[in-house]
Design an enzyme around this catalytic site. Structure first.
Site, mmCIF file in Angstrom:
data_model
loop_
_atom_site.group_PDB
_atom_site.id
_atom_site.type_symbol
_atom_site.label_atom_id
_atom_site.label_comp_id
_atom_site.label_asym_id
_atom_site.label_seq_id
_atom_site.Cartn_x
_atom_site.Cartn_y
_atom_site.Cartn_z
ATOM 1 N N GLU A 55 0.862 -1.197 0.000
ATOM 2 C CA GLU A 55 0.000 0.000 0.000
ATOM 3 C C GLU A 55 0.891 1.237 0.000
ATOM 4 O OE1 GLU A 55 -3.005 0.851 3.044
ATOM 5 O OE2 GLU A 55 -3.514 2.690 1.952
ATOM 6 N N ASP A 98 9.854 7.622 -0.197
ATOM 7 C CA ASP A 98 9.071 7.873 -1.400
ATOM 8 C C ASP A 98 8.828 6.547 -2.121
ATOM 9 O OD1 ASP A 98 8.428 8.437 -4.147
ATOM 10 O OD2 ASP A 98 9.154 10.472 -3.846
ATOM 11 N N ASP A 147 -2.790 12.055 -2.839
ATOM 12 C CA ASP A 147 -2.953 13.517 -2.810
ATOM 13 C C ASP A 147 -3.461 13.986 -4.176
ATOM 14 O OD1 ASP A 147 -1.869 14.218 -0.127
ATOM 15 O OD2 ASP A 147 -0.090 13.248 -0.934
ATOM 16 N N GLU A 176 5.259 4.917 3.101
ATOM 17 C CA GLU A 176 4.714 6.245 3.455
ATOM 18 C C GLU A 176 5.877 7.167 3.810
ATOM 19 O OE1 GLU A 176 2.960 9.222 3.818
ATOM 20 O OE2 GLU A 176 1.233 7.877 3.798
ATOM 21 N N LYS A 183 -10.271 7.496 6.467
ATOM 22 C CA LYS A 183 -10.595 8.817 7.000
ATOM 23 C C LYS A 183 -10.907 9.799 5.863
ATOM 24 C CE LYS A 183 -7.420 11.704 8.600
ATOM 25 N NZ LYS A 183 -6.161 12.065 9.226
#
Ligand SMILES: C[S@@+](CC[C@H](N)C(=O)[O-])C[C@H]1O[C@@H](n2cnc3c(N)ncnc32)[C@H](O)[C@@H]1O
Length: 244
Positions: free
Chosen positions: A75, A127, A150, A100, A224
């Protein structure tokens, strides 16, 4: 040995992300925000990183990392890690690789892994483009998830969107034959752009019969960001493609 200038005593070469110098790619798909680290997250980074964190200077070796052979699902940009922890808990027969750059999110995930006794997750603090290109072998992953990347909504920032033809070519190369790439977004124009890029990748085949968006599969937890999007009345688009 704890080195003064190395966060949490983690040797510099094992991490990148928001503490790393901006020297490898000029266009980043994330902003280098620090965010607030709670004391629990800070402690988790100090004490749990050696158990779950992977060393960027080494090639990724699933057997060494997890101590067992099992399909590996990555992920990218897991945020606070809620979806990753839920997927890992629901699929104990799979290994999960989280990538992440956001330090508080990594601390949050480490706490969840410990609290729920999850041993099938390992983490790169870096990255994802660099991890895939430099650490992960070609044709090695059973799946790659990219949930709510993003969106970089301003036109002048579109070049910072993670999903571009080069990134998708990299993703396709890292998947095993039959492996999946699953992206989800609540930004319609990003969804359209992703669909167009994915449809033009010759290595990938759309799982959706209409060669369009897919329904949300039950394994993808609500995150979220998705819940927030729903409150704002946004739609959500899932894209699921398989490596031929
Ligand atoms: C909008 S958030 C979504 C987080 C999570 N997937 C969710 O749905 O709640 C995007 C996340 O991707 C991370 N990210 C962006 N570009 C990345 C990259 N190149 N490598 C790793 N993480 C990245 C950011 O730090 C951020 O946490």
């Amino acid at each position: 040995m704890i080195h003064k200038n190395e966060p949490f005593g983690i040797p510099k070469e094992t991490i990148a992300g928001d503490t790393a110098p901006l020297n490898r790619r000029s266009i980043r798909s994330y902003s280098l925000r620090q965010g607030r680290l709670t004391s629990a997250q800070s402690k988790a980074l100090e004490t749990l990183w050696p158990e779950f964190g992977l060393d960027l200077s080494q090639p990724f070796n699933a057997l060494d990392a997890f101590g067992r052979e099992a399909p590996v699902v990555a992920e990218i940009g897991f945020g606070n890690g809620d979806a990753l922890a839920q997927m890992a808990s629901s699929a104990p027969d799979r290994n999960f690789l989280g990538i992440e750059v956001h330090r508080p999110g990594i601390g949050h995930l480490l706490l969840q892994l410990k609290a729920h006794n999850l041993n099938n997750v390992r983490i790169y603090w870096a990255d994802a483009t660099e991890v895939l290109a430099q650490n992960v072998a070609d044709s090695s992953l059973a799946g790659i998830c990219l949930f709510f990347p993003d969106p970089w909504p301003k036109k002048r920032h579109h070049k910072r969107r993670l999903v571009n033809p080069d990134f998708i070519e990299l993703v396709a190369r890292k998947l095993k034959s039959g492996g999946f790439f699953h992206a989800a977004t609540d930004w319609e124009d990003y969804a359209q752009s992703m669909l167009n890029i994915l449809q033009h990748c010759p290595e990938l085949e759309n799982k959706s019969k209409e060669n369009a968006y897919a329904p949300r599969p039950s394994y993808r937890p609500l995150t979220k960001f998705e819940s927030r999007g729903q409150r704002l009345g946004h739609g959500v688009w899932d894209l699921i493609f398989n490596r031929r």
